[in-house]
Write a protein that holds these residues in place. Structure first.
Motif, PDB file in Angstrom:
ATOM      1  N   ARG A 139       0.829  -1.207   0.000  1.00  0.00           N
ATOM      2  CA  ARG A 139       0.000   0.000   0.000  1.00  0.00           C
ATOM      3  C   ARG A 139       0.866   1.261   0.000  1.00  0.00           C
ATOM      4  NH1 ARG A 139      -3.628  -2.991   3.577  1.00  0.00           N
ATOM      5  NH2 ARG A 139      -5.538  -3.453   2.432  1.00  0.00           N
ATOM      6  N   ASN A 140       1.947   1.236   0.769  1.00  0.00           N
ATOM      7  CA  ASN A 140       2.832   2.407   0.794  1.00  0.00           C
ATOM      8  C   ASN A 140       3.433   2.677  -0.577  1.00  0.00           C
ATOM      9  OD1 ASN A 140       2.377   2.857   3.517  1.00  0.00           O
ATOM     10  ND2 ASN A 140       4.170   1.704   4.192  1.00  0.00           N
ATOM     11  N   ALA A 141       3.777   1.621  -1.303  1.00  0.00           N
ATOM     12  CA  ALA A 141       4.356   1.787  -2.637  1.00  0.00           C
ATOM     13  C   ALA A 141       3.353   2.375  -3.625  1.00  0.00           C
ATOM     14  CB  ALA A 141       4.877   0.445  -3.148  1.00  0.00           C
ATOM     15  N   ARG A 142       2.070   2.180  -3.362  1.00  0.00           N
ATOM     16  CA  ARG A 142       1.048   2.723  -4.260  1.00  0.00           C
ATOM     17  C   ARG A 142       0.920   4.241  -4.142  1.00  0.00           C
ATOM     18  NH1 ARG A 142      -3.803  -1.565  -2.769  1.00  0.00           N
ATOM     19  NH2 ARG A 142      -3.014  -3.363  -3.959  1.00  0.00           N
ATOM     20  N   LEU A 144       3.035   6.742  -4.070  1.00  0.00           N
ATOM     21  CA  LEU A 144       3.853   7.652  -4.875  1.00  0.00           C
ATOM     22  C   LEU A 144       3.179   8.005  -6.199  1.00  0.00           C
ATOM     23  CD1 LEU A 144       6.426   9.254  -5.241  1.00  0.00           C
ATOM     24  CD2 LEU A 144       7.528   7.187  -6.143  1.00  0.00           C
ATOM     25  N   PRO A 145       2.777   7.033  -7.036  1.00  0.00           N
ATOM     26  CA  PRO A 145       2.074   7.415  -8.266  1.00  0.00           C
ATOM     27  C   PRO A 145       0.726   8.064  -8.000  1.00  0.00           C
ATOM     28  CG  PRO A 145       2.072   5.029  -7.995  1.00  0.00           C
ATOM     29  CD  PRO A 145       3.002   5.574  -6.974  1.00  0.00           C
ATOM     30  N   ILE A 146       0.045   7.633  -6.953  1.00  0.00           N
ATOM     31  CA  ILE A 146      -1.257   8.227  -6.645  1.00  0.00           C
ATOM     32  C   ILE A 146      -1.093   9.674  -6.198  1.00  0.00           C
ATOM     33  CG2 ILE A 146      -3.118   8.177  -4.927  1.00  0.00           C
ATOM     34  CD1 ILE A 146      -3.132   5.142  -5.261  1.00  0.00           C
ATOM     35  N   PHE A 147      -0.088   9.924  -5.367  1.00  0.00           N
ATOM     36  CA  PHE A 147       0.180  11.303  -4.932  1.00  0.00           C
ATOM     37  C   PHE A 147       0.529  12.176  -6.137  1.00  0.00           C
ATOM     38  CE2 PHE A 147       3.137  14.592  -3.361  1.00  0.00           C
ATOM     39  CZ  PHE A 147       2.300  15.235  -2.475  1.00  0.00           C
ATOM     40  N   GLY A 148       1.305  11.628  -7.077  1.00  0.00           N
ATOM     41  CA  GLY A 148       1.628  12.374  -8.289  1.00  0.00           C
ATOM     42  C   GLY A 148       0.397  12.712  -9.101  1.00  0.00           C
ATOM     43  N   GLY A 149      -0.524  11.753  -9.227  1.00  0.00           N
ATOM     44  CA  GLY A 149      -1.755  12.010  -9.964  1.00  0.00           C
ATOM     45  C   GLY A 149      -2.625  13.057  -9.303  1.00  0.00           C
ATOM     46  N   ARG A 189      -7.972   3.574  -4.832  1.00  0.00           N
ATOM     47  CA  ARG A 189      -7.067   2.631  -5.515  1.00  0.00           C
ATOM     48  C   ARG A 189      -5.908   2.246  -4.606  1.00  0.00           C
ATOM     49  NH1 ARG A 189      -4.646  -0.834  -6.901  1.00  0.00           N
ATOM     50  NH2 ARG A 189      -3.874  -1.492  -8.958  1.00  0.00           N
ATOM     51  N   ALA A 190      -5.448   3.167  -3.800  1.00  0.00           N
ATOM     52  CA  ALA A 190      -4.340   2.872  -2.884  1.00  0.00           C
ATOM     53  C   ALA A 190      -4.774   1.938  -1.768  1.00  0.00           C
ATOM     54  CB  ALA A 190      -3.789   4.166  -2.294  1.00  0.00           C
ATOM     55  N   LEU A 191      -6.047   2.007  -1.387  1.00  0.00           N
ATOM     56  CA  LEU A 191      -6.539   1.239  -0.246  1.00  0.00           C
ATOM     57  C   LEU A 191      -7.083  -0.130  -0.637  1.00  0.00           C
ATOM     58  CD1 LEU A 191      -8.395   4.114   1.651  1.00  0.00           C
ATOM     59  CD2 LEU A 191      -6.057   3.291   1.999  1.00  0.00           C
ATOM     60  N   GLY A 192      -6.997  -0.486  -1.917  1.00  0.00           N
ATOM     61  CA  GLY A 192      -7.533  -1.760  -2.377  1.00  0.00           C
ATOM     62  C   GLY A 192      -6.948  -2.944  -1.620  1.00  0.00           C
TER      63      GLY A 192
END
Length: 216
Positions: A139-142, A144-149, A189-192
């Motif tokens: 979840r932590n790895a998700r 970075l791209p989500i924060f960018g979006g 999406r990050a919390l899936g």
């Protein structure tokens, strides 16, 4: 772009949000594709927990016990038929359901029970070890791209809001709502619960057992 009229900009922003979501999803999937996984699952209770959560597991356990005549399954409560059968049951999650349902027990209370959750945790740990459920590292790895979006969409939305207000167009409510929804969807999406391998395993199982629906 910021000079576009409100409806036109909203349509453009919505399209951009969809593109950003799929781009973020692709980045997450590419990273999770590299995680070692074991997608072959035979335990129906593990499949139930992978598909849903503790509530889904309760439904499947209750169905199994009910078909075997060990649990009385009502519309809103469960009741163990014969307490003498509890010690004969080998599977821990079944044993806990029968033990907790010696008096009438509603499924929500059963799910919240610490004893039942202790049995459920075994499935959770196993599925995480198989790479099918997301752990804290995944979840932590998700993020970075989500924060960018989120930053990208937020910067565009704020720029448009500043432009609209500076030109005397204060009607920004729909843009704020749209940006909020886009950010919320990305956070979900990050919390899936499942990883890419978990979704693939579940999809394979659905395909494998699809013929059972026509024979049910």
């Amino acid at each position: 772009m910021f000079a576009l009229r409100g409806p036109e900009f909203l349509a453009l922003f919505a399209g951009l949000a969809v593109v950003v979501y799929f781009a973020v999803d692709a980045l997450i999937a590419a990273r999770e594709a590299r995680i070692p996984s074991q997608m072959r699952i035979r335990d129906p209770y593990a499949i139930a927990y992978l598909r849903g959560d503790s509530r889904e597991l309760v439904r499947v356990v209750a169905l199994s016990l009910g078909l075997r005549g060990l649990l009385q399954v009502g519309k809103a409560t469960f009741k163990t038929v014969d307490a003498a059968e509890i010690d004969r049951v080998q599977i821990p999650v079944e044993k806990e359901v029968l033990r907790l349902c010696q008096t009438f027990c509603a499924p929500p209370a059963l799910v919240k029970s610490p004893e039942f959750q202790a049995a459920v945790d075994e499935y959770h740990r196993d599925l995480v070890a198989r790479g099918l459920l997301a752990d804290e590292d995944v979840r932590n790895a998700r993020w970075l791209p989500i924060f960018g979006g989120i930053v990208l969409l937020g910067a565009i939305a704020l720029s448009k809001i500043w432009f609209a207000l500076s030109t005397g167009h204060p009607n920004i409510v729909f843009l704020v709502l749209l940006a909020g929804v886009a950010g919320f969807v990305l956070i979900l999406r990050a919390l899936g619960r499942r990883t890419l391998a978990g979704n693939t395993a579940l999809s394979n199982l659905k395909t494998l057992f699809a013929s059972l629906r026509s024979r049910a």
